[in-house]
Write an enzyme that holds these catalytic residues in place. Structure first.
Site, mmCIF file in Angstrom:
data_model
loop_
_atom_site.group_PDB
_atom_site.id
_atom_site.type_symbol
_atom_site.label_atom_id
_atom_site.label_comp_id
_atom_site.label_asym_id
_atom_site.label_seq_id
_atom_site.Cartn_x
_atom_site.Cartn_y
_atom_site.Cartn_z
ATOM 1 N N LEU A 89 -1.638 -0.949 -4.071
ATOM 2 C CA LEU A 89 -2.701 0.011 -3.804
ATOM 3 C C LEU A 89 -2.139 1.420 -3.833
ATOM 4 O O LEU A 89 -1.221 1.742 -3.071
ATOM 5 C CB LEU A 89 -3.332 -0.281 -2.442
ATOM 6 C CG LEU A 89 -3.829 -1.720 -2.221
ATOM 7 C CD1 LEU A 89 -4.407 -1.862 -0.818
ATOM 8 C CD2 LEU A 89 -4.857 -2.112 -3.272
ATOM 9 N N GLY B 24 4.145 -0.155 -1.281
ATOM 10 C CA GLY B 24 4.170 -0.800 -2.582
ATOM 11 C C GLY B 24 5.544 -0.750 -3.228
ATOM 12 O O GLY B 24 5.901 -1.622 -4.030
ATOM 13 N N ALA C 28 0.831 -1.198 0.000
ATOM 14 C CA ALA C 28 0.000 0.000 0.000
ATOM 15 C C ALA C 28 0.864 1.245 0.000
ATOM 16 O O ALA C 28 1.795 1.372 0.806
ATOM 17 C CB ALA C 28 -0.926 0.017 1.217
ATOM 18 N N CYS C 29 0.570 2.178 -0.888
ATOM 19 C CA CYS C 29 1.253 3.468 -0.939
ATOM 20 C C CYS C 29 2.766 3.252 -1.031
ATOM 21 O O CYS C 29 3.232 2.523 -1.890
ATOM 22 C CB CYS C 29 0.882 4.314 0.277
ATOM 23 S SG CYS C 29 -0.884 4.420 0.639
ATOM 24 N N ALA C 30 3.532 3.870 -0.140
ATOM 25 C CA ALA C 30 4.982 3.688 -0.183
ATOM 26 C C ALA C 30 5.383 2.260 0.121
ATOM 27 O O ALA C 30 6.468 1.816 -0.284
ATOM 28 C CB ALA C 30 5.652 4.643 0.802
#
Length: 540
Positions: free
Chosen positions: A305, A281, A277-279
Site C-alpha cells: 500500500l 512495505g 503499508a508505506c515504509a
C-alpha cells in the site's frame, strides 16, 4: 475554516517519512547559484503583472480580495512576486538538482510572505477580530504562547483530547498473542462465523503507529477486512529508544518472519498473506524476497500500500537524496542513535508549508480557533522514532536502488531479488500522493516475479488508506495489463466508483485458502492471549 484546514492537512500529512532532510548548505548554495545566473538575464517584472491569475487559491477565497481595491492591489503585487520567485529556477541555466533545491527554498520564501499570514493582510481575521471585539486575538495569542512552550514553536495541527487508544481509535476487538522486544502481534476477533483459512498479517510503517489501518469504527481497514471473513493480525512496533540503535533491517525482517509464523501456527494454516503499508512495505518486500530466496513458499499473497520500491521514480522519499545529504543523514543517525519522529515531522511540515504550517498559523493565531479534532491528524501526531540501524539500511537500499537491481543489497547473507517472489501481489498507488507518487508505486508492481495487480486510488497518501465505503468522491482505477510505462497503464485503465477496499478483499479472498469455522478463542496453547488490543507498545 477549521474542517477545511484539517482536510488539507490530511493529504499533506507525514505518513511514510522521507528519511532524508534537506541539506541547508546545499540548498542555500543552489539558490545563490540560481539567483546569480538569473541576474545575468534581467527581466522587467511589470510586464509580467498583466494577466496574473488571482483565483483558485484557497488562501484568497475571501471576497475582499476581489472587491476591495486595497486587497486586490496587494494580491496582484504578491502574485507577481510569487511567480517570479518560483520561476527563477526554471529560467536560470543550472543543472536540475540545483534548480530543484533552489525551487524548494524560493517557494518557502514566497509562501512565507503571503499577505494572509499577517493580521492586516487577512480580511477574514480582521472581520473576526471586530466581530468578537478582540477576543479572537486574545485566543490566538494564547494559542501562540502554548505552542511556543509545548509544541516546538510550531502551530498545533490537532486537538488530541477526543481520541483515546482502545476506546475511540484503534478499537477493533482483539488481543496481543505474541510479544518480543521489537513488536507485538495483535490477533483480531473474527466477526463472521466462517473465515478464510489463511491469515492476513499487516506490517505497518516503523515511523508511525500501526492504527492508521484501524483508525476508528467505520473508518478501519482492519475492521472492514474482519467483517469480510478475513483472519487479520497486525504488527505493532515498539517505539525504539537510543538503546535500540542497532536494530537494523535484518532484525526487523527476522521479527516479521516470526510474526508470520505465529499467525500461521495459531490459524493452523499452510500459508499466510502479508500487507505492507508505506515504509512497512519496504520491510515486507525484503522479508518476502528473503523467504523466496530460501525456497519458503508459505506466503500466499503480498499487498503493498502506497509503497515506493524503485528509487529511480521521483518521490519525496529521495527528493533531497544527494550523496552528500545521504551521507550526512547516516552520520547524524548513527551519532544520535535514533531518527526522532517528532523532529522529523516538524522538518517535513516545511515541505508542504501552506497545508501544514501557514494554514494553522492563520487558523490558530489570527482567527483564534482551536486546532481541529480529527482522527487522522491525531494519529499523524503520535510520532515514533526510527532506530539508526534501520534508518541507515533504508538509506543504503535507496541509494543503491537495490530493489530494482537484484543482488545489490545483501540481507544477512541473502541477496535480495524481488524477481524470485512468485506469489501474486496487489500494489496500491494514490492519484494525489506527494510522498510516494502513484507512478513510483506503479514501478513497484513491475519488480515482482509473480502476477501483479496495480490499482490507483483517488486522493492522497493517507486518505487512500483511510478510504471506507460510503464516500461518494471515492474512485479507483484498474487495468489488468502492466505495460512498462505508467502513462500507458493509465490510458488503458477503467474507473470504478467507491473504495478499493472491497476490490482488494475480493482479490484477496481467492488467495486466502478455503473457508472454515471461525476460531472460538484468540491465540492458542503455544501463543496465548496476553492482553486486549491495542496492546502496550502502541502507547509508548
Amino acid at each position: 475554516m477549521t474542517s477545511d484546514v484539517a482536510e488539507r492537512a490530511v493529504d499533506a500529512a507525514l505518513g511514510a517519512n522521507p528519511f532524508v532532510r534537506a541539506d541547508p548548505t546545499e540548498t542555500l548554495a543552489a539558490t545563490a547559484k540560481v539567483m546569480a545566473r538569473a541576474l545575468l538575464r534581467p527581466r522587467a517584472l511589470w510586464r509580467n503583472a498583466r494577466g496574473v491569475d488571482v483565483d483558485g487559491d484557497r488562501r484568497f477565497a475571501d471576497a475582499s480580495w476581489r472587491t476591495n481595491p486595497f486587497f486586490r492591489s496587494w494580491l496582484r503585487a504578491y502574485r507577481v512576486l510569487e511567480r517570479e520567485l518560483k520561476s527563477l529556477p526554471d529560467e536560470a541555466p543550472v543543472e536540475e538538482h540545483a534548480a530543484d533545491r533552489a525551487r524548494f527554498l524560493l517557494s518557502l520564501v514566497a509562501d512565507a510572505v503571503a499577505p494572509t499570514n499577517v493580521l492586516v493582510g487577512n480580511p477574514a481575521a480582521l472581520r473576526r477580530a471586530r466581530a468578537t471585539r478582540g477576543r479572537s486575538l486574545v485566543a490566538g495569542a494564547r494559542n501562540l504562547v502554548g505552542d511556543l512552550r509545548h509544541n516546538g514553536a510550531m502551530p498545533s495541527m490537532v486537538d488530541k483530547e477526543p481520541f483515546t487508544l482502545g476506546e475511540t481509535i484503534a478499537c477493533t476487538p482483539g488481543a496481543v498473542v505474541h510479544r518480543t522486544d521489537v513488536l507485538e502481534l495483535i490477533q483480531y476477533q473474527p466477526a463472521t462465523p466462517i473465515v478464510r483459512r489463511c491469515p492476513l498479517v499487516v506490517v505497518p510503517p516503523q515511523i508511525n503507529k500501526y492504527y492508521v489501518l484501524d483508525l476508528a469504527p467505520g473508518r478501519s481497514l482492519i475492521e472492514h477486512a474482519v467483517a469480510r471473513g478475513q483472519q487479520v493480525y497486525a504488527i505493532s512496533w515498539r517505539n525504539p529508544g537510543v538503546e535500540h540503535r542497532d536494530w537494523d533491517l535484518v532484525r526487523y525482517v527476522d521479527e516479521t518472519e516470526r510474526a508470520l509464523a505465529v499467525a500461521r501456527s495459531i490459524a493452523r494454516a499452510p500459508s499466510v498473506g502479508v500487507v505492507g503499508a508505506c515504509a512497512g512495505g519496504i520491510t515486507t518486500a525484503a522479508a518476502v524476497a528473503r523467504l523466496a530466496a530460501r525456497g519458503d513458499s508459505r506466503v500466499a499473497s503480498a499487498t503493498f500500500l502506497v509503497t515506493a520500491l524503485d528509487a529511480s521514480s521521483p518521490s519525496t522519499l529521495m527528493r533531497f537524496g544527494t550523496d552528500r545529504a545521504v551521507a550526512r543523514a547516516i552520520r547524524r543517525s548513527r551519532k544520535r542513535g535514533v531518527l526522532e519522529g517528532e523532529e522529523l515531522a516538524r522538518a517535513f511540515a516545511w515541505l508542504r508549508p501552506n497545508d501544514l504550517v501557514w494554514s494553522y498559523w492563520v487558523n490558530n493565531y489570527l482567527l483564534g480557533n482551536d486546532p481541529p479534532a480529527y482522527d487522522v491528524l491525531a494519529w499523524n501526531a503520535d510520532n515514533t522514532n526510527l532506530p539508526a540501524g534501520l534508518h541507515v539500511d533504508f538509506l543504503r537500499l535507496f541509494a543503491a536502488n537495490a530493489f530494482a537491481h537484484p543482488g545489490a543489497f545483501d540481507l544477512g547473507g541473502t541477496p535480495i531479488d524481488l524477481r524470485q517472489v512468485a506469489v501474486d501481489s496487489y500494489v496500491l498507488g494514490a492519484s494525489a500522493d506527494h510522498i510516494t507518487p502513484w507512478k513510483a508505486c506503479y514501478a513497484s508492481s513491475l519488480l515482482f516475479g509473480g502476477e501483479a495487480q496495480f490499482v490507483r486510488s483517488s486522493s492522497g497518501h493517507i486518505q487512500a488508506l483511510v478510504n471506507p465505503p460510503g464516500n461518494p468522491r471515492s474512485r479507483f482505477l484498474t487495468n489488468p495489463a502492466l505495460p512498462a510505462d505508467a502513462d500507458a497503464w493509465l490510458a488503458g485503465a477503467d474507473e470504478q466508483e467507491g473504495t478499493w477496499w472491497d476490490h482488494w478483499l475480493d482479490w484477496l479472498a481467492v488467495r486466502s485458502g478455503d473457508e472454515r469455522r471461525a476460531p472460538r478463542r484468540l491465540g492458542s496453547t503455544s501463543h496465548p492471549a496476553l492482553e486486549p488490543a491495542p496492546g502496550s507498545y502502541v502507547r509508548g
